[in-house]
Design a protein around this motif. Structure first.
Motif, mmCIF file in Angstrom:
data_model
loop_
_atom_site.group_PDB
_atom_site.id
_atom_site.type_symbol
_atom_site.label_atom_id
_atom_site.label_comp_id
_atom_site.label_asym_id
_atom_site.label_seq_id
_atom_site.Cartn_x
_atom_site.Cartn_y
_atom_site.Cartn_z
ATOM 1 N N GLY A 1 0.243 40.270 19.343
ATOM 2 C CA GLY A 1 0.587 39.749 18.018
ATOM 3 C C GLY A 1 -0.327 40.214 16.906
ATOM 4 O O GLY A 1 -0.333 39.610 15.824
ATOM 5 N N ASP B 1 -0.359 42.828 14.778
ATOM 6 C CA ASP B 1 0.269 43.192 13.502
ATOM 7 C C ASP B 1 0.809 41.967 12.785
ATOM 8 O O ASP B 1 0.688 41.833 11.562
ATOM 9 N N GLN B 2 1.404 41.066 13.547
ATOM 10 C CA GLN B 2 1.952 39.841 12.960
ATOM 11 C C GLN B 2 0.834 38.962 12.413
ATOM 12 O O GLN B 2 0.988 38.317 11.368
ATOM 13 N N GLY C 1 0.156 30.132 12.129
ATOM 14 C CA GLY C 1 1.357 30.216 11.307
ATOM 15 C C GLY C 1 1.506 28.994 10.420
ATOM 16 O O GLY C 1 0.682 28.082 10.433
ATOM 17 N N LEU D 1 -0.366 40.448 9.120
ATOM 18 C CA LEU D 1 0.633 40.138 8.102
ATOM 19 C C LEU D 1 0.512 38.681 7.667
ATOM 20 O O LEU D 1 0.534 38.374 6.465
ATOM 21 N N SER D 2 0.375 37.796 8.622
ATOM 22 C CA SER D 2 0.287 36.368 8.322
ATOM 23 C C SER D 2 -0.950 36.059 7.489
ATOM 24 O O SER D 2 -0.900 35.221 6.573
ATOM 25 N N PRO E 1 4.608 33.546 10.212
ATOM 26 C CA PRO E 1 4.842 33.537 11.655
ATOM 27 C C PRO E 1 3.654 33.177 12.535
ATOM 28 O O PRO E 1 3.799 32.468 13.530
ATOM 29 N N TYR F 1 7.136 40.991 2.757
ATOM 30 C CA TYR F 1 7.687 40.177 3.843
ATOM 31 C C TYR F 1 8.868 39.396 3.280
ATOM 32 O O TYR F 1 8.698 38.345 2.670
#
Length: 293
Positions: free
Chosen positions: A230, A232-233, A175, A236-237, A182, A68
């Motif tokens: 959201g 996938d985000q 986040g 990732l987060s 994010p 990232y």
């Protein structure tokens, strides 16, 4: 054992104290002065025989940047006025008999988390960073030294509404603007806590958004839509927010027994930096302690 998130207190001192605090050559020493005062006060308040201070080497070379690129991209690199002082802060820490650790790949949080998980001893983690709450075990404490506040596992749950083990999932939802993580758009702290109290883990809610939508949570249908959009985000987060606790540290890095204060090294450092009489006297006094090995 006492584990110190050193960079937090160096940055805090740099921003809290005026640049007019300088050495004999006129270069700023505000971060060094503030950090030295913090460290001396901390050591006076504790009597741990195993102490380590972890330092962040870079804002751009963490392994998290490999997957990232925008991780911590909102932070400015430390100015020269600070980087010059960081090296002095680390020298001082070592001269006071405290082991120091840093890595170009892993962050201070990861180094501290690894030391915690590798030991059976109760740990006191000195930091103001909520992320480190996730590594707390029974009998461990997170000590926000500047605010004179200590949190055990129950204290973290009371403060954030989630258990320490849920902190990565919590940050995956809300986040973290400090680290440029994010999270999921439209989900705030209270909503994240309610979701985790009901579904326990991020994966549980992402794998079954239909159950989220059918729950009695306020705005359940909208929450399900936000999680689906959201997902996938969020994953990732969570990966960004999860502290690594299995770094392959060398035996020397794991040896955090407190050593004898090196008075000569302190004197040489103070002379090189042009430290004033008052702080120099306090640092000299620190050299009067007994060995801790």
């Amino acid at each position: 054992m006492l584990l110190i998130d050193a960079s937090v207190y160096i940055f805090r001192a740099f921003h809290a104290l005026p640049a007019s605090i300088a050495g004999a050559d006129g270069r700023p020493l505000n971060a060094f002065h503030g950090y030295a005062g913090f460290l001396l006060g901390l050591l006076d308040a504790t009597d741990e025989s195993r102490v380590a201070a972890a330092f962040d080497e870079s804002l751009t070379s963490s392994f998290r940047n490999t997957f990232y690129a925008d991780y911590k991209a909102n932070r400015e690199l430390p100015p020269v006025e600070l980087t010059d002082q960081i090296a002095g802060c680390r020298e001082l820490t070592e001269a006071l008999g405290i082991a120091t650790l840093s890595s170009p790949t892993y962050e201070a949080d990861d180094l501290i988390g690894t030391l915690v998980q590798a030991s059976d001893e109760p740990a006191t983690i000195v930091t103001s960073d909520k992320d480190l709450a996730q590594v707390l075990r029974d009998h461990d404490v997170l000590w926000d030294y500047a605010r004179e506040t200590r949190y055990d596992r129950q204290g973290i749950t009371t403060r954030f509404g989630v258990a320490p083990d849920q902190i990565p999932d919590y940050l995956a939802l809300v986040g973290d603007t400090v680290d440029n993580i994010p999270g999921v758009a439209g989900i705030g702290a209270k909503t994240a806590a309610r979701l985790l109290s009901r579904f326990d883990t991020l994966e549980a809610m992402l794998d079954d958004t239909a159950s989220v939508g059918a729950s009695d949570l306020r705005g359940a249908a909208g929450l399900a839509d936000k999680l689906a959009a959201g997902a996938d985000q969020a994953r990732l987060s969570r990966r960004l927010a999860t502290i690594v606790c299995d770094i392959d540290l060398s035996p020397a890095q794991r040896d955090i027994r407190r050593r004898e204060v090196d008075s000569e090294a302190i004197e040489a450092l103070c002379t090189r930096l042009g430290v004033g009489r008052n702080l120099r006297a306090r640092l000299r006094d620190a050299g009067r302690g007994a060995r801790h090995e």
